[in-house]
Design an enzyme around this catalytic site. Structure first.
Site, PDB file in Angstrom:
ATOM      1  N   GLY A 172       0.402   4.575   1.971  1.00 53.34           N
ATOM      2  CA  GLY A 172       0.943   4.518   3.327  1.00 53.34           C
ATOM      3  C   GLY A 172       0.792   3.178   3.997  1.00 53.34           C
ATOM      4  N   CYS A 173       0.420   2.110   3.245  1.00 50.78           N
ATOM      5  CA  CYS A 173       0.172   0.830   3.912  1.00 50.78           C
ATOM      6  C   CYS A 173       1.460   0.172   4.337  1.00 50.78           C
ATOM      7  CB  CYS A 173      -0.615  -0.097   3.000  1.00 50.78           C
ATOM      8  SG  CYS A 173       0.360  -0.836   1.681  1.00 50.78           S
ATOM      9  N   GLY A 174       2.530   0.379   3.579  1.00 49.50           N
ATOM     10  CA  GLY A 174       3.817  -0.155   3.958  1.00 49.50           C
ATOM     11  C   GLY A 174       3.923  -1.648   3.791  1.00 49.50           C
ATOM     12  N   LEU A 175       3.479  -2.426   4.780  1.00 51.35           N
ATOM     13  CA  LEU A 175       3.734  -3.857   4.791  1.00 51.35           C
ATOM     14  C   LEU A 175       2.519  -4.688   4.411  1.00 51.35           C
ATOM     15  CD1 LEU A 175       5.838  -3.847   8.047  1.00 51.35           C
ATOM     16  CD2 LEU A 175       6.710  -4.197   5.754  1.00 51.35           C
ATOM     17  N   CYS A 176       1.574  -4.129   3.665  1.00 48.64           N
ATOM     18  CA  CYS A 176       0.378  -4.871   3.279  1.00 48.64           C
ATOM     19  C   CYS A 176       0.766  -6.160   2.571  1.00 48.64           C
ATOM     20  CB  CYS A 176      -0.474  -4.044   2.318  1.00 48.64           C
ATOM     21  SG  CYS A 176      -1.053  -2.512   2.995  1.00 48.64           S
TER      22      CYS A 176
END
Length: 285
Positions: free
Chosen positions: A116-120
């Protein structure tokens, strides 16, 4: 389609010993646990991203990730996928067209994925939101179709029913029939798997909608727009950035879809012909 007719995808769950407490009584048992392992993506031999994912439908995941990230502009730019299994995880080796590889190098980013980090790891603010063509006005959809799609998605979540630990995404027809469903521990991964499956199918993405079991975050909206799907229905809320991007992109964004109830954040005119100016300050919750 009945749940019993859908096989549990191999690799999605593992039966482990557990200690249960029920009615204050402890006992030993075994329980299904969702599998979570590192999945690395390489493009023409260059490492690009490592995500924590459920190792099912990996070809769909690789294709969907590449499409939704804008690395591939069409399925035809992917020449092949090799899956390499090792002690530390799985590497998906994608062979892509030279134009796609040049595109990747233009906007390269190093992502240390976590659920769920997406834009890490995005290297600059300019890489967060990329320009995408606005969606066309149609089709007209009904709120009852959205409700049906969410019900069917819930009924077809085989891995979720076994483990209680995964998200799912479904592509539904204009009537609400869920024709494609993909599951993963990560909501972004589940949607990428669905995007890949949709790209490999003969279905016209723009004629239906996507239903998801999570909130409607910015990246969920961006992936839906990139797939050319005109409506995203989420079981939870939208965010401000997701709402702004959906409004700009012509996407109908619905959240809190519970039975026949829902909150329409953007472009309500696509649902039952509601006027696009239908906004107010009445609290929906």
């Amino acid at each position: 389609m009945n749940l019993a007719d859908i096989p549990l995808r191999p690799g999605g769950a593992e039966l482990l010993p557990v200690r249960c407490v029920r009615a204050r009584q402890a006992f030993d048992n075994r329980d299904w646990v969702a599998v979570e392992i590192p999945v690395a993506l390489e493009f023409n031999g260059i490492a690009h991203a490592v995500m924590l994912a459920t190792p099912t439908d990996l070809a769909d995941f690789a294709l969907g990730f590449a499409l939704s990230e804008g690395i591939l502009l069409a399925r035809g730019e992917l020449y092949g996928i090799e899956e390499e299994y090792g002690p530390e995880g799985i590497t998906l080796k994608l062979e892509v067209a030279s134009a796609a590889f040049a595109r990747l190098k233009e906007r390269r980013r190093s992502m240390a994925g976590r659920t769920g980090c997406g834009l890490c790891g995005t290297e600059s603010l300019a890489h967060v939101a990329r320009a995408l063509p606005a969606l066309p006005p149609g089709p007209s959809l009904s709120k009852s179709a959205v409700a049906r799609g969410m019900r069917e998605l819930a009924s077809l979540q085989v891995l979720q029913k076994v483990t209680g630990a995964v998200h799912a995404a479904a592509w539904c027809t204009a009537e609400g029939e869920a024709l494609l469903v993909r599951e993963d521990i990560g909501r972004h991964n589940a949607l990428d798997k669905l995007v890949g499956a949709l790209a490999k199918s003969t279905l016209a993405a723009s004629t239906g909608f996507i239903a998801v079991t999570s909130r409607a975050s910015f990246e969920m909206v961006q992936k839906t727009v990139a797939a050319g799907v005109p409506l995203l229905a989420a079981v939870s809320a939208s965010t401000s950035m997701a709402t702004a991007f959906a409004q700009e992109s012509g996407l109908t964004l619905a959240g809190f879809v519970r039975g026949d109830d829902l909150v329409i954040y953007t472009h309500p005119g696509r649902l039952n012909g509601q006027p696009a100016t239908a906004r107010g300050f009445q609290q929906c919750m």
